[in-house]
Design a protein around this motif. Structure first.
Motif, PDB file in Angstrom:
ATOM      1  N   ALA A  39      19.892  32.868  12.487  1.00  0.00           N
ATOM      2  CA  ALA A  39      21.007  32.225  13.192  1.00  0.00           C
ATOM      3  C   ALA A  39      22.168  33.206  13.383  1.00  0.00           C
ATOM      4  O   ALA A  39      22.806  33.237  14.441  1.00  0.00           O
ATOM      5  CB  ALA A  39      21.473  30.994  12.419  1.00  0.00           C
ATOM      6  N   ALA A  40      22.430  34.031  12.381  1.00  0.00           N
ATOM      7  CA  ALA A  40      23.534  34.982  12.471  1.00  0.00           C
ATOM      8  C   ALA A  40      23.245  36.118  13.449  1.00  0.00           C
ATOM      9  O   ALA A  40      24.156  36.632  14.100  1.00  0.00           O
ATOM     10  CB  ALA A  40      23.838  35.553  11.081  1.00  0.00           C
ATOM     11  N   LEU A  41      21.993  36.512  13.552  1.00  0.00           N
ATOM     12  CA  LEU A  41      21.634  37.659  14.389  1.00  0.00           C
ATOM     13  C   LEU A  41      21.192  37.286  15.801  1.00  0.00           C
ATOM     14  O   LEU A  41      21.062  38.161  16.653  1.00  0.00           O
ATOM     15  CB  LEU A  41      20.505  38.449  13.720  1.00  0.00           C
ATOM     16  CG  LEU A  41      20.846  39.108  12.395  1.00  0.00           C
ATOM     17  CD1 LEU A  41      19.601  39.720  11.765  1.00  0.00           C
ATOM     18  CD2 LEU A  41      21.926  40.162  12.576  1.00  0.00           C
ATOM     19  N   TYR A  42      20.959  36.015  16.052  1.00  0.00           N
ATOM     20  CA  TYR A  42      20.417  35.575  17.340  1.00  0.00           C
ATOM     21  C   TYR A  42      21.311  36.015  18.497  1.00  0.00           C
ATOM     22  O   TYR A  42      22.528  35.842  18.475  1.00  0.00           O
ATOM     23  CB  TYR A  42      20.246  34.058  17.364  1.00  0.00           C
ATOM     24  CG  TYR A  42      19.718  33.559  18.683  1.00  0.00           C
ATOM     25  CD1 TYR A  42      18.392  33.778  19.041  1.00  0.00           C
ATOM     26  CD2 TYR A  42      20.549  32.903  19.578  1.00  0.00           C
ATOM     27  CE1 TYR A  42      17.903  33.347  20.263  1.00  0.00           C
ATOM     28  CE2 TYR A  42      20.072  32.463  20.798  1.00  0.00           C
ATOM     29  CZ  TYR A  42      18.748  32.691  21.133  1.00  0.00           C
ATOM     30  OH  TYR A  42      18.271  32.268  22.355  1.00  0.00           O
ATOM     31  N   GLN A  43      20.693  36.599  19.519  1.00  0.00           N
ATOM     32  CA  GLN A  43      21.376  37.007  20.746  1.00  0.00           C
ATOM     33  C   GLN A  43      20.809  36.175  21.893  1.00  0.00           C
ATOM     34  O   GLN A  43      19.618  36.300  22.202  1.00  0.00           O
ATOM     35  CB  GLN A  43      21.143  38.495  21.024  1.00  0.00           C
ATOM     36  CG  GLN A  43      21.706  39.430  19.987  1.00  0.00           C
ATOM     37  CD  GLN A  43      23.222  39.490  20.030  1.00  0.00           C
ATOM     38  OE1 GLN A  43      23.824  39.562  21.093  1.00  0.00           O
ATOM     39  NE2 GLN A  43      23.833  39.414  18.869  1.00  0.00           N
ATOM     40  N   PRO A  44      21.611  35.338  22.520  1.00  0.00           N
ATOM     41  CA  PRO A  44      21.107  34.508  23.616  1.00  0.00           C
ATOM     42  C   PRO A  44      20.462  35.354  24.715  1.00  0.00           C
ATOM     43  O   PRO A  44      20.958  36.418  25.064  1.00  0.00           O
ATOM     44  CB  PRO A  44      22.358  33.795  24.139  1.00  0.00           C
ATOM     45  CG  PRO A  44      23.331  33.852  23.003  1.00  0.00           C
ATOM     46  CD  PRO A  44      23.027  35.113  22.263  1.00  0.00           C
ATOM     47  N   GLY A  45      19.343  34.864  25.214  1.00  0.00           N
ATOM     48  CA  GLY A  45      18.657  35.528  26.313  1.00  0.00           C
ATOM     49  C   GLY A  45      17.763  36.687  25.905  1.00  0.00           C
ATOM     50  O   GLY A  45      17.203  37.357  26.754  1.00  0.00           O
ATOM     51  N   GLN A  46      17.645  36.960  24.600  1.00  0.00           N
ATOM     52  CA  GLN A  46      16.830  38.096  24.160  1.00  0.00           C
ATOM     53  C   GLN A  46      15.584  37.673  23.403  1.00  0.00           C
ATOM     54  O   GLN A  46      14.891  38.515  22.851  1.00  0.00           O
ATOM     55  CB  GLN A  46      17.648  39.030  23.267  1.00  0.00           C
ATOM     56  CG  GLN A  46      18.751  39.745  24.000  1.00  0.00           C
ATOM     57  CD  GLN A  46      19.228  40.929  23.212  1.00  0.00           C
ATOM     58  OE1 GLN A  46      18.520  41.909  23.073  1.00  0.00           O
ATOM     59  NE2 GLN A  46      20.419  40.817  22.676  1.00  0.00           N
ATOM     60  N   GLY A  47      15.326  36.393  23.341  1.00  0.00           N
ATOM     61  CA  GLY A  47      14.150  35.931  22.601  1.00  0.00           C
ATOM     62  C   GLY A  47      14.457  35.835  21.122  1.00  0.00           C
ATOM     63  O   GLY A  47      15.606  35.905  20.690  1.00  0.00           O
ATOM     64  N   GLY A  48      13.386  35.688  20.330  1.00  0.00           N
ATOM     65  CA  GLY A  48      13.557  35.547  18.887  1.00  0.00           C
ATOM     66  C   GLY A  48      13.976  36.847  18.220  1.00  0.00           C
ATOM     67  O   GLY A  48      13.724  37.938  18.718  1.00  0.00           O
ATOM     68  N   VAL A  49      14.635  36.713  17.094  1.00  0.00           N
ATOM     69  CA  VAL A  49      15.067  37.874  16.320  1.00  0.00           C
ATOM     70  C   VAL A  49      13.829  38.554  15.731  1.00  0.00           C
ATOM     71  O   VAL A  49      12.981  37.883  15.139  1.00  0.00           O
ATOM     72  CB  VAL A  49      16.029  37.448  15.182  1.00  0.00           C
ATOM     73  CG1 VAL A  49      16.455  38.647  14.348  1.00  0.00           C
ATOM     74  CG2 VAL A  49      17.245  36.724  15.736  1.00  0.00           C
ATOM     75  N   PRO A  50      13.694  39.876  15.882  1.00  0.00           N
ATOM     76  CA  PRO A  50      12.533  40.570  15.324  1.00  0.00           C
ATOM     77  C   PRO A  50      12.430  40.380  13.807  1.00  0.00           C
ATOM     78  O   PRO A  50      13.436  40.361  13.104  1.00  0.00           O
ATOM     79  CB  PRO A  50      12.785  42.041  15.667  1.00  0.00           C
ATOM     80  CG  PRO A  50      13.712  42.001  16.830  1.00  0.00           C
ATOM     81  CD  PRO A  50      14.563  40.780  16.631  1.00  0.00           C
ATOM     82  N   GLN A  51      11.222  40.256  13.337  1.00  0.00           N
ATOM     83  CA  GLN A  51      10.973  40.003  11.920  1.00  0.00           C
ATOM     84  C   GLN A  51      11.559  41.090  11.024  1.00  0.00           C
ATOM     85  O   GLN A  51      12.011  40.816   9.919  1.00  0.00           O
ATOM     86  CB  GLN A  51       9.477  39.873  11.671  1.00  0.00           C
ATOM     87  CG  GLN A  51       9.146  39.480  10.249  1.00  0.00           C
ATOM     88  CD  GLN A  51       7.665  39.274  10.037  1.00  0.00           C
ATOM     89  OE1 GLN A  51       6.853  39.547  10.913  1.00  0.00           O
ATOM     90  NE2 GLN A  51       7.309  38.793   8.875  1.00  0.00           N
ATOM     91  N   ALA A  52      11.569  42.330  11.483  1.00  0.00           N
ATOM     92  CA  ALA A  52      12.088  43.433  10.657  1.00  0.00           C
ATOM     93  C   ALA A  52      13.577  43.270  10.364  1.00  0.00           C
ATOM     94  O   ALA A  52      14.073  43.836   9.394  1.00  0.00           O
ATOM     95  CB  ALA A  52      11.834  44.774  11.343  1.00  0.00           C
TER      96      ALA A  52
END
Length: 183
Positions: A102-115
């Protein structure tokens, strides 16, 4: 009894001397001659010679103007280096990952990478996959008022291809290059 005790004590003393002193001194000496940079911790120094970190240890970069490393279970402290030891079924791990996402999410870029959500085995891995770094480019570009293309070029320059495995980016090296450009 003395015929058994004396050779046993002599051998124990000899092996202690060889394995506890001579061998470590020999290996240290060879390492200092053959690989001095690595033997001394792969230290990264600034223009004034001050140590700013190690190329082998992740650091906690704060703020939107920097690329962030993987999370660390040991708060990036080498003494506490370890994984979190939370199993995939542990609710605490799920909550931590949800919070990070939730903290790292960037709208329009898809899901946050697992790394960017999970710790490495040591908790101190300084490398990220290029995709995890690319996910952060828009945030860093906006914070630094830089072009996305310029940041993509920096990421490409910092991308390493190890002998075995996929490409990686050393986040400390990337942020040092970013810092030399200015803020």
């Amino acid at each position: 009894m003395n015929t058994y005790l004396r050779p046993a004590l002599s051998l124990a003393l000899l092996m202690t001397l060889v394995t506890g002193a001579l061998y470590p001194l020999a290996v240290t000496g060879i390492a200092q001659v053959a690989f001095p940079e690595q033997a001394n911790g792969s230290l990264v120094r600034d223009d004034h010679g001050q140590v700013r970190g190690s190329a082998l240890i992740a650091q906690d970069f704060q703020g939107d103007g920097w690329f962030h490393s993987r999370p660390s279970a040991g708060a990036y402290a080498t003494v506490a280096s370890s994984a979190s030891n939370l199993s995939p079924s542990n609710p605490a791990l799920a909550e931590r990952v949800k919070g990070e996402a939730a903290a790292l999410y960037q709208p329009g870029q898809g899901g946050v990478p697992q790394a960017l959500l999970t710790t490495s085995g040591s908790g101190l891995d300084p490398h990220l996959p290029p995709e995890a770094v690319a996910y952060q480019i828009a945030r860093v570009a906006a914070a630094r008022q830089m072009s996305v293309e310029r940041l993509q070029a920096l990421v490409e320059e910092a991308t390493l291809q190890p002998l075995i495995g996929p490409p990686v980016v050393n986040v400390l090296a990337l942020n040092r290059a970013l810092g030399s450009i200015g803020h």
